[in-house]
Design a protein around this motif. Structure first.
Motif, PDB file in Angstrom:
ATOM      1  N   ASN A 119       0.924  -1.210  -0.083  1.00  0.00           N
ATOM      2  CA  ASN A 119      -0.196   0.063  -0.124  1.00  0.00           C
ATOM      3  C   ASN A 119       0.854   1.347   0.097  1.00  0.00           C
ATOM      4  O   ASN A 119       0.213   2.213   0.008  1.00  0.00           O
ATOM      5  CB  ASN A 119      -0.896   0.110   1.431  1.00  0.00           C
ATOM      6  CG  ASN A 119      -1.785  -0.702   0.950  1.00  0.00           C
ATOM      7  OD1 ASN A 119      -2.234  -1.226  -0.195  1.00  0.00           O
ATOM      8  ND2 ASN A 119      -2.485  -1.723   2.199  1.00  0.00           N
ATOM      9  N   LEU A 120       2.235   1.083   0.079  1.00  0.00           N
ATOM     10  CA  LEU A 120       3.033   2.359   0.156  1.00  0.00           C
ATOM     11  C   LEU A 120       2.906   2.968  -1.453  1.00  0.00           C
ATOM     12  O   LEU A 120       2.560   2.452  -2.281  1.00  0.00           O
ATOM     13  CB  LEU A 120       4.462   1.803  -0.062  1.00  0.00           C
ATOM     14  CG  LEU A 120       4.977   1.775   1.627  1.00  0.00           C
ATOM     15  CD1 LEU A 120       6.534   1.235   1.508  1.00  0.00           C
ATOM     16  CD2 LEU A 120       4.919   3.069   2.288  1.00  0.00           C
ATOM     17  N   ASP A 121       2.929   4.270  -1.408  1.00  0.00           N
ATOM     18  CA  ASP A 121       2.934   5.165  -2.476  1.00  0.00           C
ATOM     19  C   ASP A 121       4.442   5.226  -2.973  1.00  0.00           C
ATOM     20  O   ASP A 121       5.182   6.020  -2.851  1.00  0.00           O
ATOM     21  CB  ASP A 121       2.360   6.455  -2.251  1.00  0.00           C
ATOM     22  CG  ASP A 121       2.074   7.354  -3.273  1.00  0.00           C
ATOM     23  OD1 ASP A 121       2.860   6.971  -4.393  1.00  0.00           O
ATOM     24  OD2 ASP A 121       1.356   8.435  -3.495  1.00  0.00           O
ATOM     25  N   TRP A 122       4.736   4.286  -3.964  1.00  0.00           N
ATOM     26  CA  TRP A 122       6.061   3.936  -4.310  1.00  0.00           C
ATOM     27  C   TRP A 122       6.493   5.287  -5.409  1.00  0.00           C
ATOM     28  O   TRP A 122       7.559   5.579  -5.352  1.00  0.00           O
ATOM     29  CB  TRP A 122       6.120   2.695  -5.096  1.00  0.00           C
ATOM     30  CG  TRP A 122       6.193   1.695  -3.950  1.00  0.00           C
ATOM     31  CD1 TRP A 122       5.052   0.771  -4.216  1.00  0.00           C
ATOM     32  CD2 TRP A 122       7.083   1.175  -3.353  1.00  0.00           C
ATOM     33  NE1 TRP A 122       5.418  -0.312  -3.143  1.00  0.00           N
ATOM     34  CE2 TRP A 122       6.676   0.114  -2.461  1.00  0.00           C
ATOM     35  CE3 TRP A 122       8.572   1.608  -2.882  1.00  0.00           C
ATOM     36  CZ2 TRP A 122       7.373  -0.731  -1.518  1.00  0.00           C
ATOM     37  CZ3 TRP A 122       9.379   0.909  -2.095  1.00  0.00           C
ATOM     38  CH2 TRP A 122       8.518  -0.186  -1.403  1.00  0.00           C
ATOM     39  N   ALA A 123       5.529   5.709  -5.962  1.00  0.00           N
ATOM     40  CA  ALA A 123       6.039   7.109  -6.912  1.00  0.00           C
ATOM     41  C   ALA A 123       6.467   8.090  -5.783  1.00  0.00           C
ATOM     42  O   ALA A 123       7.305   8.834  -5.906  1.00  0.00           O
ATOM     43  CB  ALA A 123       4.772   7.509  -7.467  1.00  0.00           C
ATOM     44  N   LEU A 124       5.521   8.465  -4.540  1.00  0.00           N
ATOM     45  CA  LEU A 124       6.105   9.406  -3.661  1.00  0.00           C
ATOM     46  C   LEU A 124       7.447   8.898  -3.014  1.00  0.00           C
ATOM     47  O   LEU A 124       8.305   9.981  -2.830  1.00  0.00           O
ATOM     48  CB  LEU A 124       4.904   9.597  -2.534  1.00  0.00           C
ATOM     49  CG  LEU A 124       5.413  10.617  -1.621  1.00  0.00           C
ATOM     50  CD1 LEU A 124       5.364  11.817  -2.060  1.00  0.00           C
ATOM     51  CD2 LEU A 124       4.079  10.611  -0.620  1.00  0.00           C
ATOM     52  N   VAL A 125       7.652   7.645  -2.709  1.00  0.00           N
ATOM     53  CA  VAL A 125       8.833   7.234  -2.005  1.00  0.00           C
ATOM     54  C   VAL A 125      10.148   7.766  -3.094  1.00  0.00           C
ATOM     55  O   VAL A 125      11.056   8.098  -2.683  1.00  0.00           O
ATOM     56  CB  VAL A 125       8.862   5.745  -1.662  1.00  0.00           C
ATOM     57  CG1 VAL A 125      10.242   5.443  -1.212  1.00  0.00           C
ATOM     58  CG2 VAL A 125       7.743   5.659  -0.508  1.00  0.00           C
ATOM     59  N   THR A 126       9.793   7.325  -4.375  1.00  0.00           N
ATOM     60  CA  THR A 126      10.938   7.698  -5.273  1.00  0.00           C
ATOM     61  C   THR A 126      11.150   8.946  -5.352  1.00  0.00           C
ATOM     62  O   THR A 126      12.276   9.375  -5.512  1.00  0.00           O
ATOM     63  CB  THR A 126      10.292   6.996  -6.789  1.00  0.00           C
ATOM     64  OG1 THR A 126      10.187   5.765  -6.895  1.00  0.00           O
ATOM     65  CG2 THR A 126      11.502   7.259  -7.801  1.00  0.00           C
ATOM     66  N   ALA A 127       9.902   9.838  -5.383  1.00  0.00           N
ATOM     67  CA  ALA A 127      10.484  11.214  -5.580  1.00  0.00           C
ATOM     68  C   ALA A 127      11.208  12.097  -4.279  1.00  0.00           C
ATOM     69  O   ALA A 127      11.971  12.625  -4.325  1.00  0.00           O
ATOM     70  CB  ALA A 127       8.896  12.028  -5.714  1.00  0.00           C
ATOM     71  N   ILE A 128      10.968  11.367  -3.158  1.00  0.00           N
ATOM     72  CA  ILE A 128      11.507  11.749  -1.972  1.00  0.00           C
ATOM     73  C   ILE A 128      12.985  11.334  -1.922  1.00  0.00           C
ATOM     74  O   ILE A 128      13.631  12.199  -1.691  1.00  0.00           O
ATOM     75  CB  ILE A 128      10.723  11.151  -0.626  1.00  0.00           C
ATOM     76  CG1 ILE A 128       9.484  11.598  -0.626  1.00  0.00           C
ATOM     77  CG2 ILE A 128      11.642  11.257   0.577  1.00  0.00           C
ATOM     78  CD1 ILE A 128       8.691  11.036   0.399  1.00  0.00           C
ATOM     79  N   VAL A 129      13.206  10.164  -2.594  1.00  0.00           N
ATOM     80  CA  VAL A 129      14.712   9.750  -2.487  1.00  0.00           C
ATOM     81  C   VAL A 129      15.462  10.478  -3.540  1.00  0.00           C
ATOM     82  O   VAL A 129      16.435  10.893  -3.207  1.00  0.00           O
ATOM     83  CB  VAL A 129      14.659   8.224  -2.939  1.00  0.00           C
ATOM     84  CG1 VAL A 129      16.128   7.785  -3.347  1.00  0.00           C
ATOM     85  CG2 VAL A 129      13.999   7.377  -1.845  1.00  0.00           C
ATOM     86  N   PHE A 130      14.671  10.849  -4.362  1.00  0.00           N
ATOM     87  CA  PHE A 130      15.463  11.484  -5.617  1.00  0.00           C
ATOM     88  C   PHE A 130      15.662  12.986  -5.158  1.00  0.00           C
ATOM     89  O   PHE A 130      16.733  13.570  -5.498  1.00  0.00           O
ATOM     90  CB  PHE A 130      14.457  11.747  -6.712  1.00  0.00           C
ATOM     91  CG  PHE A 130      14.769  12.581  -7.919  1.00  0.00           C
ATOM     92  CD1 PHE A 130      15.979  12.296  -8.676  1.00  0.00           C
ATOM     93  CD2 PHE A 130      14.422  13.926  -8.110  1.00  0.00           C
ATOM     94  CE1 PHE A 130      16.586  13.115  -9.754  1.00  0.00           C
ATOM     95  CE2 PHE A 130      15.064  14.810  -9.062  1.00  0.00           C
ATOM     96  CZ  PHE A 130      15.999  14.538  -9.914  1.00  0.00           C
TER      97      PHE A 130
END
Length: 231
Positions: A119-130
């Motif tokens: 259920n994680l928002d992986w797109a948001l996680v990727t944006a945060i890491v970026f």
């Protein structure tokens, strides 16, 4: 989930608000023989029971308390192996949070953890890491030719510029995600105010241009990440 939040609250109060510096110093000096170690553990048990407010959950509270004791012991006896004392601190806190999670969801731990990740928002996680270290490295490459022309300020804190950039990009990303674009302008204005006196005193045009380009690139990368996420 409510039980987990209550236990985390109890942990935060016990570890940060109701643990005097005197206790910490005494524990580090005396380790397992420190009376404050046991007082600290008893305090945590009392806080867990207080926030749970359910006597039927006493076994869970005891399990977390015992686990807390051994995690604290681990930190006390391994703390000296780390030059950077923030490392054992964060490891210690991570273990405490993980322990509480495992005790709360022990009956369906695998299923709950799997569902949580799904259920994680992986797109948001990727944006945060970026916008953290990858963006910092990208900026370093972009500004590499210019940075060689700027005199190094030895009075600056080590890597302060990098961390400031990461924090500001995280803020920009958050504001874009929640749809508050106007706050980004306030953030730029606030940064300009802080930088104004420093640049005025140095009267260095190259430094001014370098900081301006760096700021625009930093904000640009964060805005790009935010736009890609919301699109």
């Amino acid at each position: 989930m409510l039980i987990y939040i209550k236990l985390i609250l109890g942990h935060l109060i016990g570890d940060f608000i109701m643990q005097p510096t005197k206790w910490v110093i005494h524990k580090e000096s005396n380790k397992i023989t420190s009376k404050y170690l046991y007082l600290h553990i008893l305090l945590h048990f009392a806080l867990y029971m207080l926030f749970l407010w359910d006597l039927s959950l006493w076994k869970m509270a005891i399990a977390i308390t015992i686990g807390h004791f051994f995690v604290d012991l681990l930190k006390l006896y391994t703390n000296s192996f780390f030059k950077n004392k923030s490392i054992p601190f964060f490891i210690d806190q991570g273990l405490h949070i993980t322990l509480i999670y495992c005790c709360v969801f022990y009956s369906n731990l695998h299923v709950h953890t799997l569902t949580l990740f799904q259920n994680l928002d992986w797109a948001l996680v990727t944006a945060i890491v970026f916008v953290t270290y990858p963006s910092a490295i990208i900026m370093g490459k972009i500004l590499e030719g210019m940075s060689n022309q700027i005199e190094t300020d030895h009075k600056s804190l080590p890597n302060a510029g990098k961390y400031i950039g990461i924090i500001e990009r995280l803020f920009v990303l958050i504001f874009i995600v929640i749809g508050r674009w106007e706050v980004i302008g306030l953030l730029i204005a606030a940064k300009s105010v802080f930088r104004f006196n420093d640049l005025k005193e140095r009267n260095n045009r190259k430094l001014t241009e370098y900081i301006l380009i760096g700021t625009l690139v930093s904000f640009g990368l964060a805005i790009l990440a935010g736009l890609l996420y919301i699109s």
